[in-house]
Design a protein around this motif. Structure first.
Motif, PDB file in Angstrom:
ATOM      1  N   VAL A   1      -9.117  -1.112   3.716  1.00  0.00           N
ATOM      2  CA  VAL A   1      -8.368  -1.178   2.453  1.00  0.00           C
ATOM      3  C   VAL A   1      -7.860  -2.600   2.289  1.00  0.00           C
ATOM      4  N   GLY A   2      -7.581  -2.984   1.062  1.00  0.00           N
ATOM      5  CA  GLY A   2      -7.024  -4.297   0.780  1.00  0.00           C
ATOM      6  C   GLY A   2      -5.585  -4.402   1.245  1.00  0.00           C
ATOM      7  N   TRP A   3      -5.119  -5.642   1.379  1.00  0.00           N
ATOM      8  CA  TRP A   3      -3.753  -5.904   1.825  1.00  0.00           C
ATOM      9  C   TRP A   3      -2.738  -5.204   0.932  1.00  0.00           C
ATOM     10  N   ASP A   4      -2.884  -5.277  -0.384  1.00  0.00           N
ATOM     11  CA  ASP A   4      -1.923  -4.648  -1.301  1.00  0.00           C
ATOM     12  C   ASP A   4      -1.873  -3.136  -1.113  1.00  0.00           C
ATOM     13  N   VAL A   5      -3.016  -2.524  -0.898  1.00  0.00           N
ATOM     14  CA  VAL A   5      -3.080  -1.070  -0.668  1.00  0.00           C
ATOM     15  C   VAL A   5      -2.376  -0.729   0.645  1.00  0.00           C
ATOM     16  N   LEU A   6      -2.627  -1.513   1.667  1.00  0.00           N
ATOM     17  CA  LEU A   6      -1.996  -1.293   2.967  1.00  0.00           C
ATOM     18  C   LEU A   6      -0.481  -1.409   2.863  1.00  0.00           C
ATOM     19  N   VAL A   7       0.002  -2.451   2.221  1.00  0.00           N
ATOM     20  CA  VAL A   7       1.445  -2.648   2.079  1.00  0.00           C
ATOM     21  C   VAL A   7       2.068  -1.504   1.284  1.00  0.00           C
ATOM     22  N   ALA A   8       1.422  -1.072   0.222  1.00  0.00           N
ATOM     23  CA  ALA A   8       1.943   0.052  -0.572  1.00  0.00           C
ATOM     24  C   ALA A   8       2.036   1.315   0.281  1.00  0.00           C
ATOM     25  N   GLU A   9       1.061   1.547   1.138  1.00  0.00           N
ATOM     26  CA  GLU A   9       1.088   2.736   1.992  1.00  0.00           C
ATOM     27  C   GLU A   9       2.171   2.617   3.055  1.00  0.00           C
ATOM     28  N   ILE A  10       2.362   1.440   3.617  1.00  0.00           N
ATOM     29  CA  ILE A  10       3.435   1.246   4.592  1.00  0.00           C
ATOM     30  C   ILE A  10       4.790   1.469   3.924  1.00  0.00           C
ATOM     31  N   GLU A  11       4.956   1.006   2.704  1.00  0.00           N
ATOM     32  CA  GLU A  11       6.209   1.224   1.972  1.00  0.00           C
ATOM     33  C   GLU A  11       6.418   2.702   1.661  1.00  0.00           C
ATOM     34  N   ARG A  12       5.357   3.422   1.304  1.00  0.00           N
ATOM     35  CA  ARG A  12       5.454   4.863   1.047  1.00  0.00           C
ATOM     36  C   ARG A  12       5.823   5.599   2.333  1.00  0.00           C
ATOM     37  N   PHE A  13       5.199   5.210   3.446  1.00  0.00           N
ATOM     38  CA  PHE A  13       5.504   5.791   4.749  1.00  0.00           C
ATOM     39  C   PHE A  13       6.970   5.538   5.106  1.00  0.00           C
TER      40      PHE A  13
ATOM     41  N   CYS B   1     -10.428  -6.723   9.124  1.00  0.00           N
ATOM     42  CA  CYS B   1     -11.876  -6.630   9.269  1.00  0.00           C
ATOM     43  C   CYS B   1     -12.509  -7.248   8.021  1.00  0.00           C
ATOM     44  N   ASP B   2     -13.822  -7.287   7.977  1.00  0.00           N
ATOM     45  CA  ASP B   2     -14.517  -7.898   6.838  1.00  0.00           C
ATOM     46  C   ASP B   2     -14.104  -7.295   5.499  1.00  0.00           C
ATOM     47  N   GLY B   3     -13.882  -5.982   5.465  1.00  0.00           N
ATOM     48  CA  GLY B   3     -13.566  -5.326   4.204  1.00  0.00           C
ATOM     49  C   GLY B   3     -12.096  -5.181   3.915  1.00  0.00           C
ATOM     50  N   GLY B   4     -11.217  -5.713   4.765  1.00  0.00           N
ATOM     51  CA  GLY B   4      -9.777  -5.586   4.547  1.00  0.00           C
ATOM     52  C   GLY B   4      -9.056  -5.251   5.834  1.00  0.00           C
ATOM     53  N   TRP B   5      -8.388  -4.091   5.843  1.00  0.00           N
ATOM     54  CA  TRP B   5      -7.562  -3.660   6.972  1.00  0.00           C
ATOM     55  C   TRP B   5      -7.894  -2.220   7.332  1.00  0.00           C
ATOM     56  N   GLN B   6      -7.956  -1.932   8.633  1.00  0.00           N
ATOM     57  CA  GLN B   6      -8.233  -0.590   9.117  1.00  0.00           C
ATOM     58  C   GLN B   6      -7.128  -0.146  10.065  1.00  0.00           C
ATOM     59  N   VAL B   7      -6.904   1.175  10.114  1.00  0.00           N
ATOM     60  CA  VAL B   7      -5.901   1.756  11.013  1.00  0.00           C
ATOM     61  C   VAL B   7      -6.627   2.612  12.040  1.00  0.00           C
ATOM     62  N   GLY B   8      -6.195   2.475  13.288  1.00  0.00           N
ATOM     63  CA  GLY B   8      -6.761   3.255  14.373  1.00  0.00           C
ATOM     64  C   GLY B   8      -5.715   3.468  15.448  1.00  0.00           C
TER      65      GLY B   8
ATOM     66  N   LEU C   1       6.436  -1.499  11.690  1.00  0.00           N
ATOM     67  CA  LEU C   1       5.527  -1.818  10.575  1.00  0.00           C
ATOM     68  C   LEU C   1       6.248  -2.631   9.499  1.00  0.00           C
ATOM     69  N   ALA C   2       7.483  -2.251   9.184  1.00  0.00           N
ATOM     70  CA  ALA C   2       8.243  -2.979   8.162  1.00  0.00           C
ATOM     71  C   ALA C   2       8.479  -4.420   8.595  1.00  0.00           C
ATOM     72  N   ARG C   3       8.807  -4.626   9.843  1.00  0.00           N
ATOM     73  CA  ARG C   3       9.023  -5.981  10.325  1.00  0.00           C
ATOM     74  C   ARG C   3       7.729  -6.783  10.379  1.00  0.00           C
ATOM     75  N   TRP C   4       6.635  -6.130  10.671  1.00  0.00           N
ATOM     76  CA  TRP C   4       5.332  -6.804  10.677  1.00  0.00           C
ATOM     77  C   TRP C   4       4.970  -7.284   9.275  1.00  0.00           C
ATOM     78  N   VAL C   5       5.116  -6.413   8.296  1.00  0.00           N
ATOM     79  CA  VAL C   5       4.765  -6.757   6.912  1.00  0.00           C
ATOM     80  C   VAL C   5       5.679  -7.853   6.367  1.00  0.00           C
ATOM     81  N   ARG C   6       6.968  -7.791   6.713  1.00  0.00           N
ATOM     82  CA  ARG C   6       7.945  -8.748   6.179  1.00  0.00           C
ATOM     83  C   ARG C   6       8.122  -9.984   7.050  1.00  0.00           C
TER      84      ARG C   6
ATOM     85  N   MET D   1      -6.320   5.508   2.678  1.00  0.00           N
ATOM     86  CA  MET D   1      -5.657   5.613   3.947  1.00  0.00           C
ATOM     87  C   MET D   1      -4.222   6.037   3.702  1.00  0.00           C
ATOM     88  N   ARG D   2      -3.771   6.968   4.524  1.00  0.00           N
ATOM     89  CA  ARG D   2      -2.418   7.499   4.329  1.00  0.00           C
ATOM     90  C   ARG D   2      -1.811   7.920   5.660  1.00  0.00           C
ATOM     91  N   PHE D   3      -0.526   7.554   5.859  1.00  0.00           N
ATOM     92  CA  PHE D   3       0.263   8.051   6.982  1.00  0.00           C
ATOM     93  C   PHE D   3       1.012   9.285   6.487  1.00  0.00           C
TER      94      PHE D   3
END
Length: 143
Positions: free
Chosen positions: A110-122, A91-98, A60-65, A1-3
């Motif tokens: 995707v897992g939480w760590d993957v999601l956070v890494a993508e939010i930080e990259r974004f 969701c059952d498998g992690g986190w989804q974006v829609g 997103l940054a405020r949500w994660v932090r 997943m990527r923004f």
């Protein structure tokens, strides 16, 4: 997943009669726009032109932090668009974006760590875009 965001602009500032230096934070969050797309496994899930990417990065940054560490679902309630413009749900498998822009279409979980890494990259990408159009990223997104 990527923004993915590109083609940053500030077209509404001139209409408001403001410069970057005069604009308050709330205005910059709405007026810094770019084409935003969400990708999953190399394919676009949805995209939107003239999206308030600074506002999305800010929330997103405020949500994660936040105190709950982002463990509840996220929904961008933009001041200039309908509720749920961007959603991140557990969701059952992690986190989804829609998005309400593409009802029923979600990224793969995707897992939480993957999601956070993508939010930080974004966040870094939006900071670069802000700087390119003459906006101090620290003013809009914090240090």
């Amino acid at each position: 997943m990527r923004f993915v965001c590109r083609n940053f602009g500030l077209s509404d500032l001139a209409r408001r009669g403001l410069t970057v230096q005069e604009a308050p934070l709330a205005v910059l969050l709405l007026d810094v726009e770019a084409e935003l797309s969400v990708w999953d496994r190399g394919r676009p899930v949805w995209s939107e032109e003239a999206f308030p990417v600074a506002e999305l990065a800010y929330h997103l940054a405020r949500w994660v932090r936040g105190p709950a560490g982002g463990r509840g679902d996220f929904g961008l309630d933009s001041a200039q668009a309908e509720s749920g413009l961007v959603r991140v749900v557990g969701c059952d498998g992690g986190w989804q974006v829609g998005s309400v822009l593409a009802p029923g279409v979600w990224t793969s979980p995707v897992g939480w760590d993957v999601l956070v890494a993508e939010i930080e990259r974004f966040d870094r990408s939006v900071r670069e875009g802000l700087a390119a159009v003459g906006v101090d990223p620290a003013f809009v997104l914090g240090p």
